[in-house]
Design an enzyme around this catalytic site. Sequence first.
Site, PDB file in Angstrom:
ATOM      1  CB  THR A 184      -0.757  -0.062   1.485  1.00 36.02           C
ATOM      2  OG1 THR A 184      -1.709  -1.132   1.107  1.00 36.02           O
ATOM      3  CG2 THR A 184      -1.394   1.328   1.473  1.00 36.02           C
ATOM      4  NE  ARG A 212      -9.931  -5.881   3.324  1.00 32.36           N
ATOM      5  CZ  ARG A 212      -9.040  -4.910   3.466  1.00 32.36           C
ATOM      6  NH1 ARG A 212      -8.645  -4.472   2.301  1.00 32.36           N
ATOM      7  NH2 ARG A 212      -8.418  -4.781   4.446  1.00 32.36           N
ATOM      8  N   GLY A 214     -11.024  -1.856   2.627  1.00 30.40           N
ATOM      9  CA  GLY A 214     -10.062  -1.499   3.632  1.00 30.40           C
ATOM     10  C   GLY A 214     -10.286  -0.273   4.193  1.00 30.40           C
ATOM     11  CG  ASP A 215      -6.697   1.302   6.154  1.00 29.35           C
ATOM     12  OD1 ASP A 215      -6.505   0.252   5.616  1.00 29.35           O
ATOM     13  OD2 ASP A 215      -5.878   1.797   6.601  1.00 29.35           O
ATOM     14  CB  THR A 235       0.690   0.922   5.159  1.00 31.11           C
ATOM     15  OG1 THR A 235       0.930  -0.384   4.724  1.00 31.11           O
ATOM     16  CG2 THR A 235       2.089   1.302   6.027  1.00 31.11           C
ATOM     17  N   GLY A 236      -1.486  -1.212   6.830  1.00 30.08           N
ATOM     18  CA  GLY A 236      -1.270  -2.107   7.669  1.00 30.08           C
ATOM     19  C   GLY A 236      -2.828  -3.189   7.555  1.00 30.08           C
ATOM     20  N   GLY A 238      -6.107  -3.380   7.350  1.00 32.52           N
ATOM     21  CA  GLY A 238      -6.983  -2.317   7.142  1.00 32.52           C
ATOM     22  C   GLY A 238      -8.188  -2.529   8.354  1.00 32.52           C
TER      23      GLY A 238
HETATM   24  N1  ASP Z   1      -4.366  -0.990   4.633  1.00 32.64           N
HETATM   25  C1  ASP Z   1      -4.512  -1.704   3.291  1.00 32.64           C
HETATM   26  C2  ASP Z   1      -5.679  -2.783   3.388  1.00 32.64           C
HETATM   27  O1  ASP Z   1      -6.331  -3.178   4.440  1.00 32.64           O
HETATM   28  C3  ASP Z   1      -3.341  -2.806   3.357  1.00 32.64           C
HETATM   29  C4  ASP Z   1      -1.935  -2.627   3.288  1.00 32.64           C
HETATM   30  O2  ASP Z   1      -1.864  -1.499   3.789  1.00 32.64           O
HETATM   31  O3  ASP Z   1      -1.110  -3.052   3.031  1.00 32.64           O
HETATM   32  O4  ASP Z   1      -6.450  -2.654   2.365  1.00 32.64           O
END
Ligand code: ASP
Length: 319
Positions: A184, A212, A214-215, A235-236, A238
Amino acid sequence: MPTPTLLLHGGAGSIRREAMPPAREKAHTDGLLEAVEAGKALLERGKSAMDAVLATVACMEDNPLFNAGRGAVFNAEGGHEMDASVMDGRNLQAGAVAGVSGVRHPVLLAREVMAHSGHVLLSGRGAEAFARKRGQELMPPDWFDDALRRRQWEKLQGSGKAALDHAEMIEDNDDPEDDHRYGTVGAVALDAQGNLAAATSTGGMTNKRWGRIGDSPIHGAGTWAENATCAVSCTGAGEFFLRAAAAHDVAARMRYGGQDLEAAATACIHDTVARLGGHGGLIALDAQGRWAFPFNTPGMYRAGWRTGASPWTGMYGPE
Ligand code: ASP
């Protein structure tokens, strides 16, 4: 006079020096530097923080090393559904797209949503129709494919599990290339007028369920920008960042709790997000040009620049 400043991330995850082949380290470093350069060139010419974060993120969307745009991960149906958002710290204008396919630059489409749709968030087919209407660049599905991303998906296909482009992928990792390609992407910038902006773009999680979200496209979770406090891109995992309202948590800690940027950003990751069991990181910048980039994963791809200094890059955690 504000000091134009730029900070970006290319994803947090299990990025370890001892497991990083030199050629791959160089490829990532080059990709990060190219992205910094794209935003820096605009800030140096007096362009806005918004222009800078768009150029930086669009550059990383075109780089298959990162999980955004070209090189986005595969969902459970074997396709790519991408999320992106932008926010302007000057006036809290915001735009985002969720679950879009075939759009070369989801971050630029998010900006179009902000400026021309009368809405904040468009999803799926409606967002794609809006992309066509606004003349956004479209690409055939296989343009987004990447051999590594396909292998990641094939391992999970049919398992019913979704995996972050993150630590969970590594558990039974037998692919030598696998654990270094997180992705991300996001950027935060401060321009000469003292305005902040933030942008985030992602392919999400490998084998994620169709639909789905994410954040990353959610303001307050994956992205925030407000001149009075900070600009943030996360990032992480989500689902945790959504439940933590992570990006806004940084701003709220500053606004209501009187914390400085470093304290607020650190507490968000190591307290608010970690308390829920979440892993990841964020980049944050305030209107004085102070930055912070906490993460609770082994590493996070990152780079930065401020006027008068050379760009720098980093990927590993403290040793
Ligand atoms: N935050 C992103 C998600 O959950 C994924 C990522 O940061 O790699 O879609």
